[in-house]
Enzyme design. Structure first.
Site, PDB file in Angstrom:
ATOM      1  CD  GLU A  54      18.742  21.796  42.155  1.00 43.48           C
ATOM      2  OE1 GLU A  54      17.506  21.899  42.171  1.00 43.48           O
ATOM      3  OE2 GLU A  54      19.424  21.653  43.191  1.00 43.48           O
ATOM      4  CD  GLU A  75      21.587  25.528  44.790  1.00 41.85           C
ATOM      5  OE1 GLU A  75      20.683  25.114  45.540  1.00 41.85           O
ATOM      6  OE2 GLU A  75      21.405  25.793  43.592  1.00 41.85           O
TER       7      GLU A  75
END
Ligand code: GAL
Length: 678
Positions: free
Chosen positions: A158, A315
């Site tokens: 991320e 995710e």
């Protein structure tokens, strides 16, 4: 027509069912690691993401590498049919690294260096950081890039944020100099003679921030573009390192969907073999589940569109997160439904954070496939197992395929950066994404596939392009939109569009080509901002709709006026216009309105543009999505709903044949295949 693609993971060309697994937290518990393999197999897990935060265990001190524990884990999982998505560990650095190279710690916009702690907070310019990352990435590649279990590189985690240290300032100056070449051009583009902020030396260029410059909007935009560039450049170095040994293992990075504004994901996606993303919707907010599903679907569509290829859902949580103010459980059925929705919008995987729940520190209460109980006797475990059973059924129908979209929705993050800085009409809030969602709603609900595009995208192949609040006409977007309409396309623009160029300078002139005034057949004289408690209204096709926030006062030139304001001193001025331009049509919606206005308007416009919904109606709470031959009918409500089918279908999940009125139980889906296609 269905389009087929190469698999994202050619070594294991299947729908992935896996997730983040952190054995480095459990090295003192060999019996747990042993049991995990058995449990993961039971849950139909076929891959794990390893190493995301393992740096301190892989290189406990500088140049001392300890890969043996990871060897064992990868081998043992592989012997049990579980593949590895291997991460580079640059998302979180070990303590020794920050101690030895303090330059890797970020500096705030106020000029203060942060202490060691947390993650995702490194200076991405720092040569020391880049070098240490290159070393560990290369070591990982040398050891694992040819391992039969390793199917994909997961680059860092991320990417986000910026650093204002001297190294970054210097790199920013170079970048700006390279772009503008002369200070004269820079001063013009940034309009810096305003308040006497004229730059007389490149050394005066400094990142914006609350302790310094906040009034030069061109500077602000370029800083964000620089941060984007620097992050992508860092990521490219990581990809180069891991591919140096075996270029055939594809690379992904886990992005954060459409609402993350820190990076231009269209730019980032160009460097990735496959895009993946992390989706954490706030399911079950009272009366909002359908809206939440729509907003999550929009993010899926954007992730798919960045490469126009199937994506991976890297995710999602098996049940609850632990970082929101309220951590709500996913109700029975919700997990499976959300997984089906991701697949319907183009995902080729369902992966979780996390496979085993950590025992301590910041994420100990985030749910996991294997909870602290360490058993299979949990509701969450059973629901995950069910998803694992479902994926092979969907794989045989839609894996590595997409249905090409006829509709494109322009969502440009750089435009959002400029709107946020516009300092004008509504400084408290301009709801850009809210408007995008309203424009998307009709198509989402009714099974019409939408691609998300940005100002750099090509528009060939679309019948309808919707460009909500495109305040900044960046690059050659106005030329592309003009040609699109001239060639027969239908364009929709809305309030606060075509106002500035790509350095945030306002276009000059009344009706100009730059603003697309010829295509739209009108020009805008003024724009009113409404107080929150204020509203206007418009009648359209016999119905009245409320208008809020922003109302333009425009002059029609060649356009037809389809509706007008009902109130205020501009009562009678146009709210919706339509203009024929060469072979195509351009609509403009001059105010922000209630959701139903967009649903009704887009139904009419889509019909006119020949973009038809597969079913005549879809009830409240339900959405239809089409991928390949499959109709995904999904009920996000907590009451059962009935949908009328005009054809005979077989239900892929239950195996039964259905036609006519079909019931969709609460929080569940039917995946239907038309019978004649079997
Ligand atoms: C993601 C992150 C994971 C984990 C997860 C928790 O944003 O990539 O490492 O923190 O959130 O929901």
């Amino acid at each position: 027509m269905t389009q087929h693609y190469d698999s994202a993971t050619p070594k294991f060309p299947h729908m992935l069912h896996g997730g983040d697994y952190n054995p480095e937290q459990w090295l003192k518990y060999p019996e747990i690691l042993e049991k995990d393999v058995e449990l993961l197999k039971k849950a139909n897990i076929n891959c794990v993401s390893l190493g995301i935060f393992s740096w301190a265990n892989l290189e406990p001190s500088k140049d001392h590498f300890t890969f043996e524990w990871l060897d064992k884990i990868i081998d043992r999982l592989y012997e049990n049919g579980i593949y590895t998505v291997l991460a580079t560990p640059s998302g979180s650095r070990p303590q020794w690294l920050a101690e030895e190279y303090p330059e890797v710690l970020r500096v705030s916009e106020g000029g203060q260096r942060f202490l060691y702690g947390n993650r995702h907070n490194h200076c991405l310019t720092s040569p020391a950081y880049r070098e240490r990352v290159r070393i560990i990435d290369t070591k990982l590649a040398e050891r694992y890039a040819n391992h039969p279990a390793v199917i994909l590189w997961h680059i860092s985690n991320e990417f986000s944020g910026d650093c204002h240290c001297e190294l970054c300032q210097q790199a920013f100056r170079e970048w700006v100099k390279d772009k503008y070449k002369t200070l004269d051009d820079l001063n013009h583009a940034w309009w810096s003679h305003f308040w006497s902020h004229t730059y007389t030396s490149w050394d005066q260029v400094h990142s914006p921030g609350y302790m310094g410059e906040t009034s030069v909007h061109g500077l602000d935009l370029e800083w964000k573009r620089f941060v984007n560039h620097q992050t992508i450049d860092f990521m490219k170095e990581e990809i180069k390192a891991v591919k140096s040994v075996n270029p055939d293992i594809p690379a992904t990075a886990n992005l954060m969907g459409i609402y993350f504004e820190g990076l231009d994901y269209f730019e980032m996606a160009k460097e990735l073999d496959v895009v993946s993303w992390d989706s954490y919707p706030e399911w079950h907010k009272p009366n909002e589940n359908e809206i939440i599903a729509r907003n999550d679907s929009l993010a899926h569509d954007m992730m798919r569109s960045t490469k126009k290829k199937p994506f991976l859902l890297m995710e999602c949580t098996p049940s609850t997160t632990n970082w929101r103010s309220i951590s709500k459980l996913k109700k029975p059925g919700m997990h499976c439904l959300a997984a089906i929705n991701a697949i319907a919008h183009g995902a080729d995987s369902i992966q979780y954070f996390q496979l085993r729940q950590s025992r301590g520190s910041a994420e100990k209460f985030h749910s996991a496939v294997i909870s602290h109980t360490g058993t299979e006797n949990t509701r969450v475990f059973r629901e995950v197992t069910e998803v694992g059973e479902l994926l092979p059924k969907l794989e045989s129908e839609v894996y590595s395929t997409l249905t090409p979209a006829k509709v494109a929705l322009v969502v440009d993050v750089q435009n959002k950066w400029a709107i946020d800085k516009s300092l004008g009409p509504r400084n408290q809030y301009i709801d850009y994404y809210g408007l995008i969602q309203k424009c998307y709603n009709y198509f989402w609900k009714n099974g019409i596939c939408v691609d998300i595009v940005n100002c750099d995208s090509e528009l060939d192949g679309y019948s309808l392009v919707i460009a909500p609040m495109l305040y900044m006409f960046r690059g050659n977007i106005s030329d592309k939109l003009r040609s699109f309409v001239a060639d027969g396309g239908t364009l929709v623009t809305t309030v606060f569009s075509g106002v500035v160029d790509d350095t945030d300078l306002c276009f000059l002139g009344e009706a100009t080509k730059e603003k697309l005034s010829d295509v739209l057949g009108m020009w805008v004289e003024e724009m009113d901002s409404l107080y929150d408690e204020d509203e206007n209204a418009t009648d359209f096709n016999g119905k009245e709709y409320k208008l809020y926030e922003l109302c333009e006062l425009l002059h029609p030139t060649t356009c037809e006026v389809l509706s007008t304001y009902k109130k205020d001193f501009y009562k009678g001025l146009p709210t919706i216009t339509r203009n024929k331009f060469e072979k195509g049509t351009a609509y403009h919606l001059a105010a922000t309105g209630e959701g139903e206005l967009y649903d009704d308007l887009f139904k009419m416009i889509a019909d006119e543009a020949g973009v038809r919904a597969p079913l005549s109606s879809v009830p409240k709470g339900v959405s239809l999505t089409v991928r390949g031959d499959l109709y995904f009918l999904q009920n996000f409500d907590e009451e059962e709903r009935t949908v009328s089918l005009d054809n005979k279908f077989s239900d892929l999940l239950s195996g039964e044949s259905v036609e006519g009125d079909v019931v969709i139980p609460a929080l569940s889906a039917r995946v239907l295949k038309p019978c004649e296609k079997q």
